[in-house]
Design an enzyme around this catalytic site. Structure first.
Site, mmCIF file in Angstrom:
data_model
loop_
_atom_site.group_PDB
_atom_site.id
_atom_site.type_symbol
_atom_site.label_atom_id
_atom_site.label_comp_id
_atom_site.label_asym_id
_atom_site.label_seq_id
_atom_site.Cartn_x
_atom_site.Cartn_y
_atom_site.Cartn_z
ATOM 1 N N GLY A 63 27.310 -10.202 35.280
ATOM 2 C CA GLY A 63 26.441 -10.961 34.386
ATOM 3 C C GLY A 63 25.374 -11.700 35.158
ATOM 4 O O GLY A 63 25.072 -11.365 36.300
ATOM 5 N N GLY A 64 24.802 -12.707 34.531
ATOM 6 C CA GLY A 64 23.746 -13.459 35.207
ATOM 7 C C GLY A 64 22.972 -14.359 34.276
ATOM 8 O O GLY A 64 23.498 -14.826 33.260
ATOM 9 N N SER A 96 28.764 -9.389 30.446
ATOM 10 C CA SER A 96 27.793 -10.424 30.113
ATOM 11 C C SER A 96 26.395 -9.845 29.991
ATOM 12 O O SER A 96 26.114 -9.065 29.089
ATOM 13 C CB SER A 96 27.853 -11.519 31.189
ATOM 14 O OG SER A 96 27.118 -12.636 30.818
ATOM 15 N N ALA A 118 32.422 -8.525 27.018
ATOM 16 C CA ALA A 118 32.541 -9.946 27.367
ATOM 17 C C ALA A 118 31.174 -10.554 27.620
ATOM 18 O O ALA A 118 30.836 -10.943 28.731
ATOM 19 C CB ALA A 118 33.448 -10.133 28.569
ATOM 20 N N PRO A 121 28.068 -16.279 25.732
ATOM 21 C CA PRO A 121 27.412 -17.252 26.614
ATOM 22 C C PRO A 121 28.355 -18.416 26.924
ATOM 23 O O PRO A 121 29.086 -18.877 26.066
ATOM 24 C CB PRO A 121 26.208 -17.734 25.796
ATOM 25 C CG PRO A 121 26.048 -16.741 24.703
ATOM 26 C CD PRO A 121 27.414 -16.194 24.432
ATOM 27 N N LYS A 135 24.493 -22.646 18.988
ATOM 28 C CA LYS A 135 23.087 -22.278 19.145
ATOM 29 C C LYS A 135 22.920 -21.117 20.114
ATOM 30 O O LYS A 135 22.227 -20.133 19.831
ATOM 31 C CB LYS A 135 22.296 -23.492 19.638
ATOM 32 C CG LYS A 135 20.838 -23.200 19.948
ATOM 33 C CD LYS A 135 20.159 -24.427 20.522
ATOM 34 C CE LYS A 135 18.740 -24.108 20.975
ATOM 35 N NZ LYS A 135 18.074 -25.285 21.593
#
Length: 429
Positions: A63-64, A96, A118, A121, A135
């Site tokens: 992810g990142g 992610s 997965a 956030p 949000k």
């Protein structure tokens, strides 16, 4: 006749070299950050200039950063050439941000033994509050559903990957219409996608990949350095080291080395922070904490300034990365934060403090060590004469008028190996 025969032979042999296609291949085995976003953008540009039939991205990422993910997805969606994302090799993971990139590809493929999913956030330091979490989740769901709709993929599963962090194996991903195919290796993938019609920003193109030559493109030196610096932990440590170096230079002007190293670290830290979602309130708290440590050394506060410095540094470190801009990889490690706060506190309160006390301490050798010492006049000082100090006889000049022989004197200064003394008055009891 020979010329006609030659043309005939060239015609038979010609189609292969004339129509041989090229595939540009890159490997992305890293977190998603500004460096990887620049790398993919450059790869798309190079592939277009070279006339490649497609860009093949070997993807393996946990992810990142959300901002960098949006840049990559935008580049893929607007790419003038087909982009193929291949989650490989076996054991690789498109997690992610990798889910968004895979679903944005014109063709998505996975190798056996890989998984995808997965994409929920998370904050930079753990769980966000309810409002911020809702949000961020809703924004990510809308983002990935729009990508899935654009590519005709399973938008409902994509939403579940964000909302509930679900994951799929390569077989499940193919069954749920998340990817287009499974391929054991690169050549099998290229053979399977040969002849497919792909709609890109410039129109519809047909892939010719079965006998294509594959050229690999690696990250440039600048991209590799930025990839390392894009780690928030590295930026944080560089910033603290830069502060240490500059403070050393201010306390020891002319040392040069600490100032040069500190300046380089500060510049690199700010360059890195420019690419990260930095909270400038957290940055200001870190600087304020260091200032409090310095004041603790200079001012007697009975530890209050030092405690304030520790609290300020800890809070600033926790706030340094904005929680609404990052996924799980864009975060500071708690072990790094705690270690840095502890080392910084000890460094300023003990090491620097002891160093400054040593600088302010009374000299132990030389004429400077004589100041304040008590001796006895061996002759009348009117104003010059001799005195005994530490068992030695010194020339002396009285700075307070006539001093009789045998009186106690105190050294107040010296000039050209001649002591300046005054009459010593015994303290009253």
């Amino acid at each position: 006749m020979r010329r006609i025969l030659l043309y005939f032979l060239l015609l038979l042999a010609g189609p292969w070299p004339l129509y041989a296609q090229k595939v540009l291949s890159i490997k992305l085995d890293a977190t998603i950050n500004p460096a990887t976003a620049d790398f993919i953008h450059r790869a798309i540009t190079v592939a277009q200039k070279e006339g490649s039939t497609c860009l093949l991205i070997h993807l393996n990422t946990p992810g990142g950063l959300l901002k960098s993910t949006r840049v990559i997805v935008s580049d893929i969606l607007e790419s003038p050439i087909p982009v193929v994302v291949y989650v490989a090799p076996g054991g690789a993971h498109a997690g992610s941000a990798g889910v968004f990139i895979t679903m944005a590809a014109h063709i998505a493929a996975m190798a056996p033994g890989t998984n995808i999913g997965a994409a929920h956030p998370v904050s930079a330091q753990g769980q966000m509050d309810t409002i911020m979490s809702t949000k961020a989740t809703n924004d990510a769901i809308a983002f990935i559903k729009s990508i899935a709709a654009k590519r005709g993929r399973n938008a409902e599963w994509a939403a579940q990957a964000v909302r509930n962090s679900v994951s799929l194996t390569e077989s499940e991903a193919l069954e749920y219409n998340v990817i287009n195919l499974i391929a054991s290796n690169e050549q099998e993938l290229l053979n399977n996608i040969d002849g497919k019609s792909i709609t890109v920003s410039s129109g519809t193109v047909a892939l010719k990949t079965k006998n294509a030559s594959v050229r690999s493109l690696d990250m440039g030196l600048g991209e590799k350095i930025l990839n390392i610096l894009s780690d928030p932990n590295v930026a944080y440590i560089l910033f603290l080291l830069g502060l240490y170096g500059l403070i050393f230079e201010l306390y020891s002007p002319g040392a040069i080395f600490p100032g040069v190293i500190g300046g380089i670290c500060i510049i690199l830290a700010f360059y890195t922070m420019h690419t990260l979602p930095v909270n400038y309130a957290g940055l200001a708290l870190i600087v304020f904490g260091v200032i409090l440590f310095l004041l603790e050394i200079k001012i007697v506060s009975h530890g209050l300034l030092g405690i304030g410095g520790v609290i300020s540094l800890l809070l600033g470190s926790m706030m340094l990365i904005r929680t609404d801009e990052a996924w799980s990889i864009g975060s500071l490690s708690w072990s790094v934060i705690i270690t840095a706060v502890a080392v910084t506190s000890l460094f300023f309160l003990f090491v620097v403090g002891m160093g400054l006390k040593a600088q302010r301490a009374k000299p132990a050798l030389g004429l400077e060590a004589m100041i304040g010492e008590i001796g006895q006049s061996l002759s009348e000082l009117n104003p010059a004469g001799t005195v005994r100090m530490h068992g030695e006889i010194w020339r002396a000049i009285s700075a307070s008028g006539l001093i009789p022989e045998g009186k106690k004197v105190v050294v107040t200064g010296f000039l050209n190996f001649t002591l300046q003394v005054e009459a010593y008055n015994e303290p009253s009891t």
